[in-house]
Design an enzyme around this catalytic site. Structure first.
Site, mmCIF file in Angstrom:
data_model
loop_
_atom_site.group_PDB
_atom_site.id
_atom_site.type_symbol
_atom_site.label_atom_id
_atom_site.label_comp_id
_atom_site.label_asym_id
_atom_site.label_seq_id
_atom_site.Cartn_x
_atom_site.Cartn_y
_atom_site.Cartn_z
ATOM 1 N N CYS A 133 0.827 -1.210 0.000
ATOM 2 C CA CYS A 133 0.000 0.000 0.000
ATOM 3 C C CYS A 133 0.859 1.257 0.000
ATOM 4 O O CYS A 133 1.321 1.710 1.057
ATOM 5 C CB CYS A 133 -0.924 -0.021 1.213
ATOM 6 S SG CYS A 133 -1.966 1.440 1.327
ATOM 7 N N CYS A 136 -0.626 4.098 2.090
ATOM 8 C CA CYS A 136 -0.439 4.002 3.549
ATOM 9 C C CYS A 136 1.006 4.304 3.942
ATOM 10 O O CYS A 136 1.253 4.967 4.944
ATOM 11 C CB CYS A 136 -0.771 2.599 4.049
ATOM 12 S SG CYS A 136 -2.178 1.819 3.277
ATOM 13 N N ASP A 137 1.947 3.776 3.184
ATOM 14 C CA ASP A 137 3.340 3.755 3.655
ATOM 15 C C ASP A 137 4.297 4.643 2.857
ATOM 16 O O ASP A 137 5.453 4.800 3.250
ATOM 17 C CB ASP A 137 3.871 2.304 3.601
ATOM 18 C CG ASP A 137 3.044 1.380 4.482
ATOM 19 O OD1 ASP A 137 2.554 1.855 5.516
ATOM 20 O OD2 ASP A 137 2.872 0.205 4.115
#
Ligand code: NAP
Length: 304
Positions: A133, A136-137
């Protein structure tokens, strides 16, 4: 046992669209979601091709609006994990981890999950450099070097997103041509932070406390080499979440549910929509379209 008209399993774009149409059509509608509302799309950083939203939307923002819309019409979203579905005459019995429901119609919208690379180090370093992701990261890799694995739309779009943070983004792809559509490819070719590593497969992810390198093999020359990277983002396709229905419905070889053009499976009143369905274009717009068709026809089927 709770009786409902419409049980929707999965609260991604397909399920939420079905919920909006179903609830708006007067059906007592429950959407079951075992993870987070939104499904895979919440892992997508930027959506620029959903009609009506000319400004880039994050997957999360778009799906939040879909949830609000479905709830506005009376759909109820329950954070329950569906454990089994069985057929009782015309009705469908849904057992979750918390309750049992009897529904007249099921719309199955469980989508798909990211495929794993299946190489040594991948699981060990998940959360310590290996990610599925970028949304997200990605921000963790400011001024760092990352590798994206895969050559499809997801890999290239997420690689582009990662260039906002990383100083360099390798795209490692197993063939000499990308699978992504031309327009998406061109953006990557034009981006000076992106370097393509073609004809190459990852053999291992290595590191200490964090990822430090990926070992890659050139599939043509068989030459082995190591790339120094701080992060590895895996985008090598999707696998269908069809376990719950594998003994109930027809699946294709890859495990996607076979439906007719009206999203109808072989069981009357049991529809499949979105990425879980065998289809040629998996996008938010086709997912929401599937959901609308299924809910409309479900209502019609119930009235008949
Ligand atoms: P995909 O289109 O199936 O692409 C998967 C990529 O991973 C391919 O390049 C494939 O290589 C590679 N791959 C598969 N298994 C591998 C392995 N074991 N090791 C190394 N590489 C491997 O998957 P996706 O990109 O996740 O997209 C899924 C669906 O969502 C597609 O229908 C896509 O069009 C859609 N999507 C659309 C958009 C958009 O329109 N903006 C954005 C994202 C996704 P090969 O090419 O050699 O098979």
């Amino acid at each position: 046992m709770e009786n409902i008209d419409l049980a929707i399993i999965g609260a991604g774009p397909a399920g939420l669209s079905a919920a909006t149409y179903g609830a708006r059509g007067g059906l007592r509608t429950i959407v079951f979601e075992k993870n987070i509302v939104g499904g895979q799309i919440t892992l997508t950083a930027e959506i620029e091709n959903y009609p009506g939203f000319a400004d880039i939307q994050s997957g999360y923002d778009l799906v939040e609006k879909m949830q609000q819309q479905a709830e506005k019409f009376g759909a109820v979203i329950k954070e329950e994990s569906v454990e089994s579905i069985s057929i009782e005459g015309h009705n469908k019995v849904i057992k979750t981890d918390q309750n049992t429901y009897e529904a007249k119609v099921v719309i199955y919208a469980t989508g798909a999950s990211p495929r794993k690379l299946d190489v040594p180090g991948e699981i060990e370093y998940t959360g310590r450099g290996v990610s599925y992701c970028a949304t997200c990261d990605g921000a963790l890799y400011r001024n760092k070097v990352v590798a994206v694995i895969g050559g499809g739309d997801s890999a290239i779009e997420e690689a582009m997103f990662l260039t906002k943070f990383a100083s360099k983004v390798y795209i490692i792809h197993r063939r000499d041509q990308l699978r992504a559509v031309h327009t998406i490819q061109q953006k990557a070719f034009d981006n000076p932070k992106i370097e393509l590593v073609l004809d190459s497969v990852v053999r291992e992810v290595k590191g200490d406390q964090q990822v430090r390198t990926v070992s890659i093999e050139n599939v043509k020359s068989k030459a082995l080499s190591e790339l120094n990277v701080d992060g590895v983002f895996v985008y090598v396709g999707i696998i269908p979440n069809s376990d719950l229905v594998k003994d109930l419905l027809d699946l294709d070889k890859a495990g996607f549910v076979v439906t007719d053009v009206d999203m109808q499976t072989k069981i009357p009143g049991f529809y499949a929509v979105g990425d879980i369905r065998q289809k040629s274009l998996r996008q938010v717009v086709t997912a929401t379209s599937d959901g609308a068709i299924a809910a409309f026809l479900a209502e019609k089927w119930l009235n008949e």
